[in-house]
Write a protein that holds these residues in place. Structure first.
Motif, PDB file in Angstrom:
ATOM      1  N   PRO A 261       0.720  -1.013  -0.121  1.00 35.82           N
ATOM      2  CA  PRO A 261       0.059  -0.097   0.001  1.00 35.82           C
ATOM      3  C   PRO A 261       0.718   1.059  -0.107  1.00 35.82           C
ATOM      4  O   PRO A 261       0.568   2.271  -0.702  1.00 35.82           O
ATOM      5  N   THR A 262       1.807   1.115   0.810  1.00 33.67           N
ATOM      6  CA  THR A 262       2.730   2.357   0.812  1.00 33.67           C
ATOM      7  C   THR A 262       3.500   2.767  -0.471  1.00 33.67           C
ATOM      8  O   THR A 262       3.553   3.819  -0.968  1.00 33.67           O
ATOM      9  N   LEU A 263       3.695   1.713  -1.076  1.00 36.51           N
ATOM     10  CA  LEU A 263       4.474   1.874  -2.526  1.00 36.51           C
ATOM     11  C   LEU A 263       3.727   2.185  -3.544  1.00 36.51           C
ATOM     12  O   LEU A 263       3.905   3.375  -4.303  1.00 36.51           O
ATOM     13  N   LEU A 264       2.446   1.877  -3.517  1.00 37.36           N
ATOM     14  CA  LEU A 264       1.231   2.254  -4.468  1.00 37.36           C
ATOM     15  C   LEU A 264       0.825   3.812  -4.224  1.00 37.36           C
ATOM     16  O   LEU A 264       0.639   4.454  -5.087  1.00 37.36           O
ATOM     17  N   ILE A 265       0.588   3.894  -2.971  1.00 39.25           N
ATOM     18  CA  ILE A 265       0.290   5.414  -2.751  1.00 39.25           C
ATOM     19  C   ILE A 265       1.668   6.511  -3.177  1.00 39.25           C
ATOM     20  O   ILE A 265       1.196   7.353  -3.546  1.00 39.25           O
ATOM     21  N   PHE A 266       2.623   5.899  -2.823  1.00 36.97           N
ATOM     22  CA  PHE A 266       3.863   6.863  -3.180  1.00 36.97           C
ATOM     23  C   PHE A 266       3.881   6.829  -4.685  1.00 36.97           C
ATOM     24  O   PHE A 266       4.204   8.098  -5.132  1.00 36.97           O
ATOM     25  N   LEU A 267       3.810   5.957  -5.369  1.00 38.03           N
ATOM     26  CA  LEU A 267       3.815   5.963  -6.954  1.00 38.03           C
ATOM     27  C   LEU A 267       2.727   6.781  -7.480  1.00 38.03           C
ATOM     28  O   LEU A 267       3.090   7.691  -8.229  1.00 38.03           O
ATOM     29  N   TYR A 268       1.380   6.629  -6.960  1.00 36.19           N
ATOM     30  CA  TYR A 268       0.453   7.738  -7.484  1.00 36.19           C
ATOM     31  C   TYR A 268       0.570   9.127  -7.032  1.00 36.19           C
ATOM     32  O   TYR A 268       0.146   9.846  -7.773  1.00 36.19           O
ATOM     33  N   GLY A 269       0.980   9.208  -6.009  1.00 40.65           N
ATOM     34  CA  GLY A 269       1.414  10.455  -5.471  1.00 40.65           C
ATOM     35  C   GLY A 269       2.572  11.265  -5.909  1.00 40.65           C
ATOM     36  O   GLY A 269       2.995  12.500  -5.518  1.00 40.65           O
ATOM     37  N   GLN A 270       3.421  10.595  -6.388  1.00 40.12           N
ATOM     38  CA  GLN A 270       4.777  11.042  -6.925  1.00 40.12           C
ATOM     39  C   GLN A 270       4.562  12.058  -7.866  1.00 40.12           C
ATOM     40  O   GLN A 270       5.310  13.254  -7.706  1.00 40.12           O
ATOM     41  N   LYS A 271       3.563  12.229  -8.817  1.00 44.46           N
ATOM     42  CA  LYS A 271       3.289  13.365  -9.670  1.00 44.46           C
ATOM     43  C   LYS A 271       3.133  14.407  -9.026  1.00 44.46           C
ATOM     44  O   LYS A 271       3.493  15.719  -9.272  1.00 44.46           O
ATOM     45  N   TYR A 272       2.292  14.433  -7.720  1.00 47.21           N
ATOM     46  CA  TYR A 272       1.790  15.610  -7.162  1.00 47.21           C
ATOM     47  C   TYR A 272       2.791  16.130  -6.483  1.00 47.21           C
ATOM     48  O   TYR A 272       2.873  17.491  -6.294  1.00 47.21           O
ATOM     49  N   LEU A 273       3.631  15.115  -5.801  1.00 43.88           N
ATOM     50  CA  LEU A 273       4.972  15.594  -5.033  1.00 43.88           C
ATOM     51  C   LEU A 273       5.827  16.628  -5.982  1.00 43.88           C
ATOM     52  O   LEU A 273       6.498  17.646  -5.485  1.00 43.88           O
ATOM     53  N   GLU A 274       6.032  15.995  -7.166  1.00 48.60           N
ATOM     54  CA  GLU A 274       6.918  16.723  -8.268  1.00 48.60           C
ATOM     55  C   GLU A 274       6.522  18.170  -8.466  1.00 48.60           C
ATOM     56  O   GLU A 274       7.040  18.917  -8.512  1.00 48.60           O
TER      57      GLU A 274
END
Length: 284
Positions: A261-274
């Motif tokens: 779950p952590t990995l999926l959330i991070f991959l999905y939210g990576q574009k928002y972080l960028e």
């Protein structure tokens, strides 16, 4: 030639650092596909179960899914703790969305007496480690009879200062000229917040939520402190600590599932972080 050599050295170092970071993850993944005897053979000296030096093979010698079968079909406690994590983490994020977002908008867009002092207090609360506030938090929760309940984890984190700090920085990047133009068109404060602030500040909101999920999904100190007598309320982050060395294969497979779950959330939210990092550098 010197420039190319310098670039090759940098590339080699970056690849080496990347591989170094991936080593623990690869060990977890490969360990989850090993049999109990093979894992004990590799890391037995660490647990004083055998003599010699600990070792680790790059790939499992005998590939097996038995640890996952034991975890998913013979460990009902795993699903209870998984559900506990959902009960605790999801309300925290919803509460932060409802409370931190308007608070951050107020800090970013309004001028009022004591604003700088209040925001400075938020920063102090944000940088204080849990060990400093642990006793006072426990006493408050104990007085309200919230110890050994899910609310002892949910309520303190809903009012966390970290998402307010993150969102405030993003809301400040919204051009003032855009706000003034909307006001000239007759937009009231509620409309500005809902139709201008949230859409343009969504990168900051999602960044705070992604970072918050990663933190609370892997929380250890608060559950151990506030859920002392009711271990049936423990979240999934404490599951591995309850596994004995006789089920070390289950520990590896549980680590893989906890990471998903952590990995999926991070991959999905990576574009928002960028997007958030890029937005923080924009000027009006």
């Amino acid at each position: 030639m010197k420039y190319k050599l310098r670039e090759e050295i940098k590339t080699t170092l970056l690849i080496g650092l990347t591989l170094l970071v991936w080593i623990p993850l690869w060990m977890i993944l490969s360990g989850s596909l090993m049999g109990e005897s093979e894992i004990v053979q590799n890391v037995g000296p660490v647990f004083n179960q055998s003599k010699g030096m600990a070792d680790w093979t790059l790939f499992p010698q005998y590939l097996t899914m038995r640890p996952f079968v034991k975890l998913l079909f013979d460990s009902p406690n795993f699903f209870i703790m998984f559900w506990n994590s959902c009960i605790q983490v999801i309300p925290i994020l919803i509460g932060q969305l409802l409370i931190a977002t308007p608070a951050a908008w107020g800090f970013a867009r309004y001028e009022f007496r004591g604003k700088n002092i209040l925001f400075f207090l938020y920063i102090i609360l944000m940088v204080l480690p849990f060990q400093v506030t642990m006793v006072s938090s426990y006493l408050v929760l104990y007085r309200f009879k919230l110890i050994d309940t899910h609310l002892s984890i949910i309520l303190p984190n809903i009012f966390s200062a970290f998402p307010v700090f993150i969102m405030t920085k993003f809301f400040k990047t919204i051009p003032k000229s855009l706000i003034e133009a909307a006001k000239l068109d007759g937009a009231n404060e509620g409309y500005l917040f809902l139709k201008v602030g949230i859409p343009l500040g969504k990168s900051g909101i999602f960044s705070a939520l992604v970072l918050g999920f990663i933190e609370y999904w892997n929380a250890i100190e608060q559950p151990i402190t506030f859920l002392v007598r009711k271990k049936n309320l423990w979240p999934l982050s404490l599951y591995i600590s309850s596994i004995t060395t006789e089920k070390i294969g289950v520990a590896f497979s549980a680590s893989v599932i906890i990471l998903i779950p952590t990995l999926l959330i991070f991959l999905y939210g990576q574009k928002y972080l960028e997007q958030g990092i890029a937005a923080s550098g924009l000027k009006e």
